[in-house]
Design a protein around this motif. Structure first.
Motif, PDB file in Angstrom:
ATOM      1  N   ARG A 132      50.239  43.771  33.777  1.00 53.98           N
ATOM      2  CA  ARG A 132      50.440  45.206  33.546  1.00 53.98           C
ATOM      3  C   ARG A 132      49.948  46.036  34.720  1.00 53.98           C
ATOM      4  NH1 ARG A 132      46.912  48.929  31.403  1.00 53.98           N
ATOM      5  NH2 ARG A 132      45.509  47.319  30.583  1.00 53.98           N
ATOM      6  N   LEU A 133      48.838  45.623  35.327  1.00 53.71           N
ATOM      7  CA  LEU A 133      48.278  46.371  36.453  1.00 53.71           C
ATOM      8  C   LEU A 133      48.830  45.920  37.805  1.00 53.71           C
ATOM      9  CD1 LEU A 133      44.518  46.608  35.374  1.00 53.71           C
ATOM     10  CD2 LEU A 133      46.320  48.324  35.125  1.00 53.71           C
ATOM     11  N   GLY A 134      49.690  44.902  37.795  1.00 56.25           N
ATOM     12  CA  GLY A 134      50.260  44.416  39.042  1.00 56.25           C
ATOM     13  C   GLY A 134      49.282  43.665  39.917  1.00 56.25           C
ATOM     14  N   VAL A 135      48.298  43.033  39.319  1.00 61.25           N
ATOM     15  CA  VAL A 135      47.284  42.280  40.054  1.00 61.25           C
ATOM     16  C   VAL A 135      47.687  40.811  40.094  1.00 61.25           C
ATOM     17  CG1 VAL A 135      44.843  41.640  40.158  1.00 61.25           C
ATOM     18  CG2 VAL A 135      45.513  43.895  39.295  1.00 61.25           C
ATOM     19  N   SER A 136      47.521  40.185  41.257  1.00 60.02           N
ATOM     20  CA  SER A 136      47.906  38.788  41.410  1.00 60.02           C
ATOM     21  C   SER A 136      47.160  37.902  40.412  1.00 60.02           C
ATOM     22  CB  SER A 136      47.595  38.305  42.829  1.00 60.02           C
ATOM     23  OG  SER A 136      47.784  36.906  42.935  1.00 60.02           O
ATOM     24  N   PRO A 137      47.861  36.985  39.759  1.00 59.51           N
ATOM     25  CA  PRO A 137      47.172  36.060  38.844  1.00 59.51           C
ATOM     26  C   PRO A 137      46.180  35.151  39.561  1.00 59.51           C
ATOM     27  CG  PRO A 137      49.456  35.396  39.169  1.00 59.51           C
ATOM     28  CD  PRO A 137      49.323  36.758  39.778  1.00 59.51           C
ATOM     29  N   LYS A 138      46.310  35.063  40.882  1.00 60.13           N
ATOM     30  CA  LYS A 138      45.348  34.252  41.628  1.00 60.13           C
ATOM     31  C   LYS A 138      43.953  34.865  41.612  1.00 60.13           C
ATOM     32  CE  LYS A 138      48.988  32.390  44.573  1.00 60.13           C
ATOM     33  NZ  LYS A 138      49.535  32.307  45.945  1.00 60.13           N
ATOM     34  N   ILE A 139      43.893  36.184  41.431  1.00 62.89           N
ATOM     35  CA  ILE A 139      42.594  36.828  41.254  1.00 62.89           C
ATOM     36  C   ILE A 139      41.986  36.396  39.927  1.00 62.89           C
ATOM     37  CG2 ILE A 139      41.384  39.033  41.128  1.00 62.89           C
ATOM     38  CD1 ILE A 139      42.560  38.508  43.818  1.00 62.89           C
ATOM     39  N   LEU A 140      42.829  36.260  38.908  1.00 66.18           N
ATOM     40  CA  LEU A 140      42.366  35.765  37.609  1.00 66.18           C
ATOM     41  C   LEU A 140      41.873  34.330  37.738  1.00 66.18           C
ATOM     42  CD1 LEU A 140      42.033  35.910  34.540  1.00 66.18           C
ATOM     43  CD2 LEU A 140      44.483  35.400  34.316  1.00 66.18           C
ATOM     44  N   VAL A 141      42.610  33.517  38.475  1.00 68.30           N
ATOM     45  CA  VAL A 141      42.211  32.120  38.698  1.00 68.30           C
ATOM     46  C   VAL A 141      40.827  32.059  39.317  1.00 68.30           C
ATOM     47  CG1 VAL A 141      42.695  30.092  40.117  1.00 68.30           C
ATOM     48  CG2 VAL A 141      44.551  31.200  38.871  1.00 68.30           C
ATOM     49  N   ARG A 142      40.638  32.819  40.396  1.00 70.91           N
ATOM     50  CA  ARG A 142      39.358  32.787  41.096  1.00 70.91           C
ATOM     51  C   ARG A 142      38.227  33.330  40.228  1.00 70.91           C
ATOM     52  NH1 ARG A 142      39.053  36.144  46.478  1.00 70.91           N
ATOM     53  NH2 ARG A 142      38.582  37.803  44.992  1.00 70.91           N
ATOM     54  N   SER A 143      38.512  34.385  39.480  1.00 70.24           N
ATOM     55  CA  SER A 143      37.474  34.987  38.636  1.00 70.24           C
ATOM     56  C   SER A 143      37.023  34.023  37.541  1.00 70.24           C
ATOM     57  CB  SER A 143      37.994  36.284  38.017  1.00 70.24           C
ATOM     58  OG  SER A 143      38.326  37.232  39.014  1.00 70.24           O
ATOM     59  N   LEU A 144      37.958  33.293  36.942  1.00 68.98           N
ATOM     60  CA  LEU A 144      37.595  32.311  35.926  1.00 68.98           C
ATOM     61  C   LEU A 144      36.800  31.157  36.532  1.00 68.98           C
ATOM     62  CD1 LEU A 144      40.871  32.065  33.791  1.00 68.98           C
ATOM     63  CD2 LEU A 144      38.751  33.255  33.215  1.00 68.98           C
ATOM     64  N   ALA A 145      37.247  30.683  37.696  1.00 66.12           N
ATOM     65  CA  ALA A 145      36.567  29.565  38.351  1.00 66.12           C
ATOM     66  C   ALA A 145      35.166  29.933  38.793  1.00 66.12           C
ATOM     67  CB  ALA A 145      37.386  29.088  39.551  1.00 66.12           C
ATOM     68  N   ASP A 146      34.934  31.232  39.054  1.00 69.87           N
ATOM     69  CA  ASP A 146      33.639  31.685  39.558  1.00 69.87           C
ATOM     70  C   ASP A 146      32.745  32.250  38.456  1.00 69.87           C
ATOM     71  OD1 ASP A 146      34.548  30.959  42.021  1.00 69.87           O
ATOM     72  OD2 ASP A 146      34.861  32.990  42.770  1.00 69.87           O
ATOM     73  N   SER A 147      33.134  32.087  37.199  1.00 68.13           N
ATOM     74  CA  SER A 147      32.313  32.643  36.117  1.00 68.13           C
ATOM     75  C   SER A 147      31.979  31.561  35.095  1.00 68.13           C
ATOM     76  CB  SER A 147      33.024  33.841  35.477  1.00 68.13           C
ATOM     77  OG  SER A 147      34.350  33.521  35.087  1.00 68.13           O
ATOM     78  N   GLY A 148      32.717  31.506  33.990  1.00 72.28           N
ATOM     79  CA  GLY A 148      32.375  30.574  32.928  1.00 72.28           C
ATOM     80  C   GLY A 148      32.371  29.119  33.347  1.00 72.28           C
ATOM     81  N   VAL A 149      33.265  28.747  34.255  1.00 70.91           N
ATOM     82  CA  VAL A 149      33.348  27.348  34.695  1.00 70.91           C
ATOM     83  C   VAL A 149      32.031  26.886  35.299  1.00 70.91           C
ATOM     84  CG1 VAL A 149      34.470  25.755  36.295  1.00 70.91           C
ATOM     85  CG2 VAL A 149      35.840  27.413  35.028  1.00 70.91           C
ATOM     86  N   VAL A 150      31.460  27.699  36.193  1.00 70.63           N
ATOM     87  CA  VAL A 150      30.237  27.289  36.890  1.00 70.63           C
ATOM     88  C   VAL A 150      28.968  27.745  36.187  1.00 70.63           C
ATOM     89  CG1 VAL A 150      31.330  27.105  39.153  1.00 70.63           C
ATOM     90  CG2 VAL A 150      30.416  29.311  38.412  1.00 70.63           C
ATOM     91  N   VAL A 151      29.066  28.754  35.337  1.00 77.13           N
ATOM     92  CA  VAL A 151      27.873  29.256  34.650  1.00 77.13           C
ATOM     93  C   VAL A 151      27.515  28.394  33.446  1.00 77.13           C
ATOM     94  CG1 VAL A 151      26.984  31.201  33.291  1.00 77.13           C
ATOM     95  CG2 VAL A 151      28.109  31.625  35.471  1.00 77.13           C
TER      96      VAL A 151
END
Length: 478
Positions: free
Chosen positions: A400-419
């Motif tokens: 909806r906001l036109g943001v690349s899904p790769k930003i979502l990929v990186r954000s997920l990998a850098d949050s719950g995955v490693v925390v």
């Protein structure tokens, strides 16, 4: 796909919300079980000193009462609880098998031999950074942090004890290295789960992941090299490590032929050949038991007792055991049951539907992704749900906001995955801490890779204040 048990995907987070006559659950009410669960866990840890599962039991009871009060029905609540708990059975099997492996490998002389010979090959001044690099390399090959720590982590942690190096530092280096591959390895389950939940191709996600992963990897090498050199150089045990009480105990009680070190190699090879983890660990226990009988002259009752109750030699070498894990088993069951009720009652979807409509820029979207993923890792006690829930819930908002899904990929990998391994009641944290015998609260300060990635990604979010900045980033990620 992966040998980490927590990555077995549970049911979809937005499950049915009950009969048509059921009342809609307001966001404020849906948040109550989350809040109660967190308060319950904090209370039993810091004040009541009860088993951890009692904190989640309180949250589950509150969720059940609320679901019934809003017309979800006893059958739906019971089925949701059961299905949520059932999804943890495989994870529980892995936890118990790892506990048995550790005990068998202590009794067989495998772990003592790895410690004894390793001390003679690795310079203590480089032990910490070597632990990080070894764990990172192994996890990139195997794609599993738990498998990495349960094979080589115990031996390296034991070497750190001999040299008088803080267990927190050794544990931080090991868990940091293990999560490098858990997050980024092409054979990692979480890596492919992130791609699936975000609707992206796995092969396209290396670049966004390494844009933050590589700087943190290099920073860890520098910091662990510096910290390890400083602490070991000042350690009074460094020059006399080979005469330490641990090594005297090892040489007194164990025969140490080279072949007692084969069980970890067998597990590593079978894991690389994609043998199912339960079968692989069963063979690891069996191999260790045979070596204990043949090489260490242990009896069958000795083997069975060690695997069941744990191994303890003069309080110098100890660990493992199936029976000591039952509190953790109950914790995992309660986490699954709580998640099942939240999903089946519609409380999970009620919360996200209210939050996502208020997001209107990239920076807040990234922050929300980090926050939801970390909260899910803490509340659901499951690494997979920290990927599945925000991945499914947030992808439409990114579009909806036109943001690349790769930003979502990186954000997920850098949050719950490693925390997840930093949370004491998260099953990933339980498995990792069990494998190396170092508590999550102990290694937390030095788990640089794990808490550094969310901070780095959050700081980068301030660069994305509007659509124009997002478009520029999209070009960089192509």
């Amino acid at each position: 796909m992966s040998r980490d048990p927590e990555k077995k995907a549970p049911p979809a987070p937005h499950a049915q919300s009950g009969p048509a006559s059921a009342l809609t659950i307001p966001i404020a009410v849906a948040l109550i079980p989350f809040a109660v669960s967190i308060l319950g866990l904090l209370s039993v840890i810091f004040w009541l000193h009860w088993p951890l599962y009692t904190g989640l039991l309180i949250g589950w009871l509150v969720a059940v009462v609320l679901a019934l009060a809003y017309g979800r029905g006893g059958r739906l609540v019971a089925v949701g609880s059961y299905q949520g708990a059932r999804n943890t059975f495989f994870v529980i099997g892995i936890l118990l098998m790892i506990a048995g492996v550790i005990s068998a490998w202590f009794l067989s002389g495998t772990v003592p031999a790895l410690i004894y010979y390793g001390l003679q090959l690795i310079q203590p001044t480089y032990l910490v950074v070597t632990a990080f690099l070894l764990a990172a390399g192994t996890s990139m090959v195997l794609g599993t942090s738990v498998g990495t720590l349960s094979t080589m982590g115990t031996a390296v942690a034991g070497m750190g004890v001999v040299y008088g190096i803080d267990p927190a530092l050794i544990g931080g280096a090991l868990i940091s290295g293990a999560m490098v591959g858990d997050r980024t390895s092409p054979v990692s389950g979480s890596f492919h789960l992130v791609a699936t939940m975000t609707g992206t191709r796995a092969e396209d996600n290396y670049k966004p992941m390494w844009q933050t992963g590589l700087p943190m990897f290099l920073l860890c090498i520098v910091l662990f090299g510096w910290l390890g050199y400083g602490l070991s150089a000042n350690s009074p045990q460094e020059t006399d490590a080979l005469n330490s009480p641990m090594l005297r105990t090892i040489t007194t009680h164990f025969q140490l032929p080279w072949y007692v070190m084969l069980p970890p190699l067998l597990v590593l090879v079978l894991a690389a050949l994609r043998m199912p983890i339960l079968r692989n660990l069963s063979l690891g226990i069996l191999f260790g038991a045979v070596l204990a009988v043949v090489t260490q002259q242990a009896t069958l009752p000795d083997v069975l007792g060690s695997v069941w109750f744990g191994y303890d030699l003069e309080s110098v070498l100890h660990g493992g055991g199936i029976w000591p894990m039952f509190h953790q088993v109950l914790l995992i069951l309660m986490a699954g049951a709580l998640t099942g009720v939240l999903e089946s009652s519609g409380m999970m979807s009620a919360i996200f539907d209210g939050l996502l409509t208020k997001i209107h820029d990239t920076r807040n979207l990234i922050f929300t992704t980090l926050l939801i993923s970390i909260i899910m890792a803490g509340v659901a006690c499951n690494q997979a749900l920290s990927i599945i829930v925000p991945g499914r819930a947030l992808r439409p908002t990114y579009d909806r906001l036109g943001v690349s899904p790769k930003i979502l990929v990186r954000s997920l990998a850098d949050s719950g995955v490693v925390v997840s391994p930093l949370i004491p009641w998260n099953l990933h944290g339980i498995l990792c801490s069990t494998a190396i015998g170092i508590a999550t609260t102990t290694y937390f300060p030095y788990a640089i890779f794990l808490w550094g990635l969310p901070l780095l990604t959050f700081s980068l979010s301030f660069r994305h204040k509007n659509k124009r900045n997002s478009d520029k980033l999209d070009k960089l990620l192509q």
